[in-house]
Each structure stands twice: as structure tokens, then as C-alpha cells.
Design a protein around this motif. Structure first.
Motif, PDB file in Angstrom:
ATOM      1  N   GLN A 189       3.331  25.327  -6.806  1.00 15.58           N
ATOM      2  CA  GLN A 189       3.325  26.535  -6.245  1.00 15.58           C
ATOM      3  C   GLN A 189       2.003  26.479  -5.120  1.00 15.58           C
ATOM      4  O   GLN A 189       0.876  25.935  -5.212  1.00 15.58           O
ATOM      5  CB  GLN A 189       3.058  27.618  -7.187  1.00 15.58           C
ATOM      6  CG  GLN A 189       4.059  28.097  -7.859  1.00 15.58           C
ATOM      7  CD  GLN A 189       4.049  29.377  -8.628  1.00 15.58           C
ATOM      8  OE1 GLN A 189       2.933  29.642  -8.807  1.00 15.58           O
ATOM      9  NE2 GLN A 189       4.897  29.798  -9.351  1.00 15.58           N
ATOM     10  N   GLN A 190       2.373  27.230  -4.098  1.00 15.49           N
ATOM     11  CA  GLN A 190       1.079  27.385  -3.096  1.00 15.49           C
ATOM     12  C   GLN A 190       0.254  28.651  -3.555  1.00 15.49           C
ATOM     13  O   GLN A 190       0.859  29.683  -3.804  1.00 15.49           O
ATOM     14  CB  GLN A 190       1.754  27.581  -1.474  1.00 15.49           C
ATOM     15  CG  GLN A 190       2.645  26.290  -1.173  1.00 15.49           C
ATOM     16  CD  GLN A 190       1.953  25.244  -0.887  1.00 15.49           C
ATOM     17  OE1 GLN A 190       0.508  25.263  -0.476  1.00 15.49           O
ATOM     18  NE2 GLN A 190       2.305  23.964  -1.251  1.00 15.49           N
ATOM     19  N   GLY A 191      -0.882  28.597  -3.282  1.00 12.75           N
ATOM     20  CA  GLY A 191      -1.904  29.702  -3.609  1.00 12.75           C
ATOM     21  C   GLY A 191      -1.964  29.972  -5.040  1.00 12.75           C
ATOM     22  O   GLY A 191      -1.932  28.995  -5.688  1.00 12.75           O
ATOM     23  N   ASP A 192      -2.554  31.060  -5.379  1.00 12.46           N
ATOM     24  CA  ASP A 192      -2.906  31.590  -6.721  1.00 12.46           C
ATOM     25  C   ASP A 192      -1.752  31.638  -7.664  1.00 12.46           C
ATOM     26  O   ASP A 192      -0.623  32.099  -7.078  1.00 12.46           O
ATOM     27  CB  ASP A 192      -3.517  32.824  -6.714  1.00 12.46           C
ATOM     28  CG  ASP A 192      -4.996  32.479  -5.929  1.00 12.46           C
ATOM     29  OD1 ASP A 192      -5.617  31.395  -5.974  1.00 12.46           O
ATOM     30  OD2 ASP A 192      -5.479  33.659  -5.548  1.00 12.46           O
TER      31      ASP A 192
END
Length: 196
Positions: A189-192
């Protein structure tokens, strides 16, 4: 030396049960579905029978159980499997019937103890009845039945213990974690990562 049969010995729970029993001085026979590399999983002295327990006759199963003090049952399908409808029937056939048969034959061969690795979903179903696990969801419904059948089949002849295991994390040698697919998904996943 007391002898124990571990059903599902090459799975994560069965593997760790087998190695712990050996560490504590038990003679262990493991039974599991045939798979490459299974024979190399265990220390010397563990007898490994790579056969489908459900394909064995009652006589073959009785021979496997002869002289055993206990059975640890760590096999079956869990809620990571999404069967075709009706799910309850599928889980009944793969989880309840095999346990009933093994307990019945174990009782006839004078096994003293039977340990069933149960499911957290049964505990949740008792703590939170509003979830409807006893009536609506096929997997937990059959795990309730599995416990009841094991206890009733062994009643009066052997001690039956059910361990309602929580979510289990861990690995066995040369295999990815049961949760690896989810770890990979989160890692990609991208980001938090947000947990709600």
C-alpha cells in the motif's frame, strides 16, 4: 514413554504441538496429507504418516491409534476458506465428521485423552450471542457442533479437551506465515496504513 498421535502434524498448530510433545519426552506419530518436504520437518524419532486420514478405513485408523495415550487434533479448514453455498454443509463435512470419526475410533481403541484445537469464533459466539454465530454463520456454527460432538463421543471413556485458540500468528520451517498474504498486501500500500 507415552505415545501421542497428532492429526494435522505438518500444519502450523500441529507442527508446534509435535515439536513441543517431543521436547517433553512423548513418542509422537504425526499424520498429515502428503506434501513435498514434510518428512524433513521433524526431529529424528517422530513417525510421520503422510496419508489422508479421511481415506483410511476404520481398521487402518484403529491400527494408527493402537497403544496411543492421546490424540491432538489440529486439522481441518478454518474461516480463511470461502466455500460455495451452503457453507455450513461444507464445514460440517470437513471439520465435524472427521473429528467425530476419530474420537469414536480412539474411544474404541482405549485412547485416554483427546485434545481438539477449536476456534476463537466459538468463544466469540458465547461472549457476544448477538453475532448469531450459533445460527447464521456456517463456519462458527459447525465449530460449535464440532466441540459438542467430540465431547459427546468421548464421554465416559476418555477425557476430551477443547482449546479455543485465538488468532494464531507464527510460522513453520520452509513455509510462509498463514498471514503472509495480508502482510504483503499492507506492505504494497501507498501511504499510511489505517486500522479502523
Amino acid at each position: 514413554m507415552r505415545e501421542v498421535l497428532v492429526v494435522g502434524a505438518t500444519g502450523m498448530l500441529g507442527y508446534h504441538a509435535t515439536t513441543e510433545l517431543v521436547r517433553r519426552g512423548y513418542a509422537v506419530t504425526g499424520v498429515a496429507l502428503p506434501e513435498p518436504g514434510a518428512a524433513q520437518l521433524f526431529p529424528t524419532g517422530v513417525e510421520l504418516v503422510l496419508e489422508d486420514l479421511n481415506a483410511m478405513s476404520d481398521g487402518q485408523l484403529a491400527n494408527l491409534l493402537a497403544g496411543k495415550h492421546a490424540v491432538v487434533y489440529a486439522a481441518g479448514f478454518d474461516d480463511r476458506v470461502v466455500p460455495d453455498s451452503p457453507a455450513a454443509h461444507f464445514f460440517y463435512e470437513v471439520n465435524v465428521r472427521p473429528v467425530q470419526r476419530v474420537v469414536r475410533v480412539a474411544r474404541a481403541t482405549r485412547v485416554s485423552r483427546f485434545v481438539l484445537y477449536g476456534s476463537h469464533t466459538v468463544e466469540w459466539g458465547e461472549v457476544w450471542p448477538e453475532l448469531g454465530f450459533r445460527t447464521r454463520n456456517g463456519y462458527p456454527r459447525t465449530r460449535f457442533v464440532q466441540e459438542e460432538v467430540a465431547v459427546l463421543e468421548g464421554e465416559g471413556s476418555m477425557t476430551v479437551t477443547v482449546l479455543r485458540l485465538p488468532y494464531v500468528f507464527g510460522t513453520t520451517p520452509n513455509r510462509p506465515s498463514l498471514w503472509q498474504v495480508f502482510v504483503d498486501r499492507v506492505a504494497a500500500q501507498q501511504g499510511d496504513v489505517v486500522v479502523q
